[in-house]
Design a protein around this motif. Structure first.
Motif, PDB file in Angstrom:
ATOM      1  N   UNK A   1      -4.893  29.826  15.339  1.00  6.54           N
ATOM      2  CA  UNK A   1      -4.620  28.451  14.928  1.00  6.54           C
ATOM      3  C   UNK A   1      -5.098  27.534  16.048  1.00  6.54           C
ATOM      4  N   UNK A   2      -5.729  26.433  15.671  1.00  3.03           N
ATOM      5  CA  UNK A   2      -6.180  25.424  16.624  1.00  3.03           C
ATOM      6  C   UNK A   2      -5.402  24.150  16.305  1.00  3.03           C
ATOM      7  N   UNK A   3      -4.680  23.630  17.306  1.00  5.28           N
ATOM      8  CA  UNK A   3      -3.813  22.477  17.055  1.00  5.28           C
ATOM      9  C   UNK A   3      -4.083  21.378  18.065  1.00  5.28           C
ATOM     10  N   UNK A   4      -3.847  20.128  17.626  1.00 11.20           N
ATOM     11  CA  UNK A   4      -3.970  18.984  18.523  1.00 11.20           C
ATOM     12  C   UNK A   4      -4.985  17.984  18.017  1.00 11.20           C
ATOM     13  N   UNK A   5      -5.570  17.232  18.956  1.00 15.70           N
ATOM     14  CA  UNK A   5      -6.610  16.257  18.625  1.00 15.70           C
ATOM     15  C   UNK A   5      -7.833  16.556  19.482  1.00 15.70           C
ATOM     16  N   UNK A   6      -8.970  16.678  18.838  1.00 12.09           N
ATOM     17  CA  UNK A   6     -10.197  16.942  19.580  1.00 12.09           C
ATOM     18  C   UNK A   6     -11.270  17.490  18.664  1.00 12.09           C
ATOM     19  N   UNK A   7     -12.291  18.071  19.268  1.00 20.10           N
ATOM     20  CA  UNK A   7     -13.378  18.668  18.509  1.00 20.10           C
ATOM     21  C   UNK A   7     -13.600  20.093  18.995  1.00 20.10           C
ATOM     22  N   UNK A   8     -13.915  20.976  18.068  1.00 16.54           N
ATOM     23  CA  UNK A   8     -14.228  22.359  18.429  1.00 16.54           C
ATOM     24  C   UNK A   8     -15.449  22.798  17.632  1.00 16.54           C
ATOM     25  N   UNK A   9     -16.225  23.689  18.236  1.00 13.71           N
ATOM     26  CA  UNK A   9     -17.419  24.231  17.586  1.00 13.71           C
ATOM     27  C   UNK A   9     -17.245  25.726  17.380  1.00 13.71           C
ATOM     28  N   UNK A  10     -17.661  26.189  16.207  1.00 14.08           N
ATOM     29  CA  UNK A  10     -17.473  27.594  15.839  1.00 14.08           C
ATOM     30  C   UNK A  10     -18.791  28.218  15.389  1.00 14.08           C
ATOM     31  N   UNK A  11     -18.981  29.483  15.736  1.00 11.84           N
ATOM     32  CA  UNK A  11     -20.167  30.231  15.321  1.00 11.84           C
ATOM     33  C   UNK A  11     -19.838  31.716  15.445  1.00 11.84           C
ATOM     34  N   UNK A  12     -20.655  32.571  14.822  1.00 12.44           N
ATOM     35  CA  UNK A  12     -20.443  34.016  14.929  1.00 12.44           C
ATOM     36  C   UNK A  12     -21.785  34.736  14.863  1.00 12.44           C
ATOM     37  N   UNK A  13     -22.191  35.316  15.980  1.00  9.40           N
ATOM     38  CA  UNK A  13     -23.405  36.131  16.066  1.00  9.40           C
ATOM     39  C   UNK A  13     -24.640  35.437  15.486  1.00  9.40           C
ATOM     40  N   UNK A  14     -24.723  34.135  15.669  1.00 12.07           N
ATOM     41  CA  UNK A  14     -25.867  33.345  15.183  1.00 12.07           C
ATOM     42  C   UNK A  14     -26.109  33.510  13.685  1.00 12.07           C
ATOM     43  N   UNK A  15     -25.021  33.827  12.943  1.00  9.62           N
ATOM     44  CA  UNK A  15     -25.126  33.905  11.486  1.00  9.62           C
ATOM     45  C   UNK A  15     -25.266  32.516  10.878  1.00  9.62           C
ATOM     46  N   UNK A  16     -25.797  32.466   9.662  1.00 13.01           N
ATOM     47  CA  UNK A  16     -25.943  31.194   8.952  1.00 13.01           C
ATOM     48  C   UNK A  16     -24.585  30.729   8.432  1.00 13.01           C
ATOM     49  N   UNK A  17     -24.305  29.437   8.592  1.00 16.10           N
ATOM     50  CA  UNK A  17     -22.999  28.897   8.214  1.00 16.10           C
ATOM     51  C   UNK A  17     -23.104  28.030   6.957  1.00 16.10           C
ATOM     52  N   UNK A  18     -22.075  28.108   6.141  1.00 19.65           N
ATOM     53  CA  UNK A  18     -22.013  27.337   4.895  1.00 19.65           C
ATOM     54  C   UNK A  18     -20.588  26.833   4.716  1.00 19.65           C
ATOM     55  N   UNK A  19     -20.465  25.615   4.190  1.00 16.61           N
ATOM     56  CA  UNK A  19     -19.139  25.034   3.954  1.00 16.61           C
ATOM     57  C   UNK A  19     -18.900  24.948   2.453  1.00 16.61           C
ATOM     58  N   UNK A  20     -17.738  25.434   2.032  1.00 14.90           N
ATOM     59  CA  UNK A  20     -17.352  25.389   0.618  1.00 14.90           C
ATOM     60  C   UNK A  20     -16.167  24.447   0.463  1.00 14.90           C
ATOM     61  N   UNK A  21     -16.271  23.514  -0.488  1.00 14.28           N
ATOM     62  CA  UNK A  21     -15.139  22.658  -0.846  1.00 14.28           C
ATOM     63  C   UNK A  21     -14.338  23.382  -1.915  1.00 14.28           C
ATOM     64  N   UNK A  22     -13.154  23.829  -1.565  1.00 13.76           N
ATOM     65  CA  UNK A  22     -12.288  24.490  -2.547  1.00 13.76           C
ATOM     66  C   UNK A  22     -11.441  23.409  -3.202  1.00 13.76           C
ATOM     67  N   UNK A  23     -11.494  23.370  -4.550  1.00 14.99           N
ATOM     68  CA  UNK A  23     -10.791  22.324  -5.286  1.00 14.99           C
ATOM     69  C   UNK A  23      -9.605  22.902  -6.038  1.00 14.99           C
ATOM     70  N   UNK A  24      -8.761  22.017  -6.530  1.00 16.14           N
ATOM     71  CA  UNK A  24      -7.561  22.444  -7.259  1.00 16.14           C
ATOM     72  C   UNK A  24      -7.944  23.373  -8.406  1.00 16.14           C
ATOM     73  N   UNK A  25      -7.297  24.523  -8.493  1.00 12.97           N
ATOM     74  CA  UNK A  25      -7.591  25.464  -9.570  1.00 12.97           C
ATOM     75  C   UNK A  25      -8.627  26.502  -9.199  1.00 12.97           C
ATOM     76  N   UNK A  26      -9.370  26.270  -8.114  1.00 12.89           N
ATOM     77  CA  UNK A  26     -10.352  27.266  -7.665  1.00 12.89           C
ATOM     78  C   UNK A  26      -9.639  28.451  -7.019  1.00 12.89           C
TER      79      UNK A  26
END
Length: 226
Positions: free
Chosen positions: A76-101
């Protein structure tokens, strides 16, 4: 000092809104105002007033194992600020999960997600205990989820009467309402990579989609237990 390194597209600009955005194809930036969750070891930098806490067994009844391995260790990451995340230089994608999904994701492909999403590890129905069982992470609720994938993922539609069969080592995730089962293809066992004699694929039926990765090598560091 001059270098292509200092090109505009490489610079981290101040966040314009809370939550996650793609920093580039290989990393996600999260403007934290409260709490978010990420896979342990995936944070590559941060600034601001942030605290990090390892999550043990438990978010939402989480079992220790996902897929056929050790599970998805989270922090868990808590507080106020910015953080950057990556894993083994894999390609990253963001999914918007909506109600009912409801989205089923392989634990090795989860990078980070909003704390507003519910998260549970479940045994994939119809797969039994083949190879120790197939456990995946099921996400519901409303919020954003960042995935990481070896190579560019392939999204295959699943339609009624036309099931899709996928290699369990290649599957990234699928619509959680699809019916799952095991498909044994003895006749082509030696032709499918791995050549163990009897090939077993995950069968998906119904209406939805499945995401697979093009990476063929089995990642022994991802918690497979191979």
């Amino acid at each position: 000092m001059k270098s292509d390194l200092f090109a505009t597209e490489h610079f981290a600009r101040p966040a314009t809104a809370p939550g996650m955005t793609l920093q580039n194809a290989k990393s996600v930036r999260y403007a934290v105002n409260g709490e978010m969750l990420a896979r342990q070891g995936s944070m590559i930098a941060f600034r601001g007033n942030l605290q990090f806490e390892r999550k043990g067994q438990g978010i939402g009844g989480m079992l220790k194992r996902a897929v056929t391995g050790e599970g998805l260790p989270l922090m868990a990451v808590r507080g106020q600020g910015e953080a950057w995340f990556a894993h083994r230089a894999g390609n990253c994608f963001i999914i918007d999960v909506e109600q009912g999904d409801a989205l089923t994701i392989n634990g090795r492909n989860v990078l980070c997600f909003d704390a507003t999403l519910s998260y549970e590890i479940k045994l994939v129905k119809g797969v039994g205990m083949a190879g120790g069982g197939l456990f995946n992470s099921v996400f519901t609720g409303v919020g954003k989820l960042a995935l990481v994938c070896d190579g560019n993922p392939i999204v295959i539609p699943v339609t009624t009467g036309s099931p899709v069969y996928v290699d369990t080592d290649a599957v990234v995730g699928w619509s959680a309402h699809l019916e799952t089962g095991l498909h044994r293809s003895q006749s082509v066992g030696s032709m499918i990579r791995g050549g163990s004699g009897e090939a077993v694929q995950l069968e998906l039926r119904g209406e939805g989609f499945v995401v697979v990765r093009p990476s063929e090598a089995v990642d022994t560091t991802s918690g497979h237990g191979h």
